[in-house]
Design a protein around this motif. Structure first.
Motif, PDB file in Angstrom:
ATOM      1  N   MET A 213       4.447 -20.161 -53.661  1.00  0.00           N
ATOM      2  CA  MET A 213       3.037 -20.265 -53.248  1.00  0.00           C
ATOM      3  C   MET A 213       2.576 -21.718 -53.116  1.00  0.00           C
ATOM      4  O   MET A 213       1.776 -22.043 -52.241  1.00  0.00           O
ATOM      5  N   VAL A 214       3.086 -22.595 -53.982  1.00  0.00           N
ATOM      6  CA  VAL A 214       2.701 -24.003 -53.903  1.00  0.00           C
ATOM      7  C   VAL A 214       3.233 -24.617 -52.607  1.00  0.00           C
ATOM      8  O   VAL A 214       2.533 -25.377 -51.929  1.00  0.00           O
ATOM      9  N   ALA A 215       4.474 -24.267 -52.245  1.00  0.00           N
ATOM     10  CA  ALA A 215       5.061 -24.782 -51.005  1.00  0.00           C
ATOM     11  C   ALA A 215       4.289 -24.285 -49.787  1.00  0.00           C
ATOM     12  O   ALA A 215       4.012 -25.056 -48.859  1.00  0.00           O
ATOM     13  N   TRP A 216       3.932 -22.992 -49.779  1.00  0.00           N
ATOM     14  CA  TRP A 216       3.172 -22.447 -48.649  1.00  0.00           C
ATOM     15  C   TRP A 216       1.818 -23.140 -48.539  1.00  0.00           C
ATOM     16  O   TRP A 216       1.344 -23.437 -47.441  1.00  0.00           O
TER      17      TRP A 216
ATOM     18  N   LEU B 102       2.386 -26.608 -47.034  1.00  0.00           N
ATOM     19  CA  LEU B 102       2.696 -26.521 -45.608  1.00  0.00           C
ATOM     20  C   LEU B 102       1.446 -26.233 -44.781  1.00  0.00           C
ATOM     21  O   LEU B 102       1.358 -26.648 -43.622  1.00  0.00           O
ATOM     22  N   SER B 103       0.492 -25.528 -45.381  1.00  0.00           N
ATOM     23  CA  SER B 103      -0.733 -25.149 -44.662  1.00  0.00           C
ATOM     24  C   SER B 103      -1.850 -26.162 -44.836  1.00  0.00           C
ATOM     25  O   SER B 103      -2.986 -25.911 -44.405  1.00  0.00           O
TER      26      SER B 103
ATOM     27  N   SER C  58      -2.861 -20.674 -40.202  1.00  0.00           N
ATOM     28  CA  SER C  58      -3.708 -21.539 -41.033  1.00  0.00           C
ATOM     29  C   SER C  58      -4.512 -22.573 -40.232  1.00  0.00           C
ATOM     30  O   SER C  58      -5.649 -22.888 -40.630  1.00  0.00           O
ATOM     31  N   PRO C  59      -3.995 -23.124 -39.099  1.00  0.00           N
ATOM     32  CA  PRO C  59      -4.843 -24.048 -38.324  1.00  0.00           C
ATOM     33  C   PRO C  59      -6.119 -23.392 -37.810  1.00  0.00           C
ATOM     34  O   PRO C  59      -7.178 -24.039 -37.755  1.00  0.00           O
TER      35      PRO C  59
ATOM     36  N   LEU D  69       4.777 -16.464 -43.617  1.00  0.00           N
ATOM     37  CA  LEU D  69       5.016 -17.227 -42.388  1.00  0.00           C
ATOM     38  C   LEU D  69       3.861 -17.046 -41.403  1.00  0.00           C
ATOM     39  O   LEU D  69       3.418 -17.994 -40.757  1.00  0.00           O
ATOM     40  N   GLY D  70       3.388 -15.791 -41.303  1.00  0.00           N
ATOM     41  CA  GLY D  70       2.273 -15.505 -40.400  1.00  0.00           C
ATOM     42  C   GLY D  70       1.003 -16.226 -40.812  1.00  0.00           C
ATOM     43  O   GLY D  70       0.292 -16.804 -39.969  1.00  0.00           O
TER      44      GLY D  70
END
Length: 331
Positions: free
Chosen positions: A118-121, A124-125, A317-318, A311-312
């Motif tokens: 979750m921290v990596a996601w 990344l977002s 996220s943008p 991933l979705g």
């Protein structure tokens, strides 16, 4: 090299888990004696799976809780109040005729919070990884009391829950690996090699190790129940439909509540991943040792769907960020 392995596992984890499930069912149905001989290896696989997860926890991050009280309150309420209740209501509405142990596994899957990724996601977002770390650490601590409570209250309608036995499993599966993992990190590795070496050379190795161990434990747990699973293959599609409805719902609620609370996108996306990316390893370990039977299916099957959902969310996220920037915090 380690980073490449980690990226490979992230990218192809749904396919790896699918192949693992297929192999487990095939081997378990054809060679039951072999599968039975592998069961004593489960505790070792669990430790290899759980200790790296706990070793990645930075317990020192808890000192920042005072500055993120609103974020922590939202994350804890969604993780430990809304999510278990949603799991129960979903089971009441759509799973009433299904195997009780499967239902218990489903409720447990949504009760155990915070995937190791979750921290990596969040990073990344473009979210606040510091906040994600705090949510992760605190959620593991709250889970020690919340899991036995919610399973007794909610899953107890479907299966017999031995509260004290569940508490013992919480010790072996959460508390002991946490003591070993954090103790090794703070008492041995960082004092000897330094925080920079840990973050650069050791920490990247932890998620791949935990993922490989999880694949091993899934194989043993699922192969041991292969005959029962073959009689209930429809549960795979039921799980897929449920995950692709319930998980996005939890994410949208998290984002909505965060915005209504006046939080920025960076905090909101951290809460979103912190309440949507559920932990597989702890759930798998608990179902395998506590319930058995079809309860192992949710933590074994859901990971390949959860990765696709994360991933979705990352790809979308943008758009979420632009929505926050356009509308700003509510008046």
């Amino acid at each position: 090299m380690i980073q490449q392995v980690s990226k490979y596992l992230q990218r192809y984890l749904p396919f790896i888990i699918f192949a693992d499930l297929a192999a487990a069912i095939t081997v378990g149905s054809r060679y039951p004696d072999l599968v039975h001989s592998l069961k004593p290896l489960i505790p070792y696989g669990m430790m290899l799976m759980l200790v790296p997860i706990m070793m990645g926890i930075a317990i020192r991050e808890l000192k920042q809780i005072a500055t993120d009280k609103k974020v922590i309150l939202i994350a804890v309420l969604i993780n430990f109040v809304l999510s278990p209740v949603v799991a129960y209501l979903w089971a009441e509405l759509f799973f009433a005729s299904l195997d009780p142990k499967f239902i218990a596994g489903w409720i447990l899957k949504l009760t155990v919070p915070c995937s190791g990724m979750m921290v990596a996601w969040t990073g990344l977002s473009g979210g606040k990884t510091e906040t994600a770390l705090i949510v992760q650490v605190l959620s593991f601590l709250v889970a020690i009391a919340a899991i036995p409570f919610w399973l007794t209250v909610l899953a107890g309608k479907f299966v017999v829950i031995d509260f004290w036995f569940m508490a013992q499993q919480i010790f072996w599966i959460i508390i002991l690996p946490m003591i070993v993992g954090i103790g090794a990190r703070e008492g041995l590795i960082i004092p000897r090699y330094g925080k920079e070496v840990f973050n650069q050379d050791i920490k990247p190795f932890l998620p791949p190790l935990a993922s490989i161990a999880m694949v091993f434990v899934i194989f043993i747990a699922v192969s041991g129940e292969s005959e029962l699973i073959l009689q209930n293959l429809n549960l795979f599609w039921i799980l897929a439909a449920s995950v692709f409805i319930v998980y996005p719902l939890l994410f949208l609620i998290s984002i909505f509540v965060a915005r209504k609370s006046g939080l920025s996108y960076e905090y909101a996306i951290a809460i979103g991943f912190g309440t949507t990316a559920k932990n597989h390893g702890i759930t798998l370990a608990l179902t395998a040792t506590t319930f058995g039977g079809l309860s192992v299916l949710p933590p074994s099957v859901v990971p390949m769907f959860q990765v696709l959902l994360m991933l979705g969310i990352w790809k979308l996220s943008p758009w979420v960020k632009r929505y926050f920037e356009k509308h700003g915090p509510p008046a």
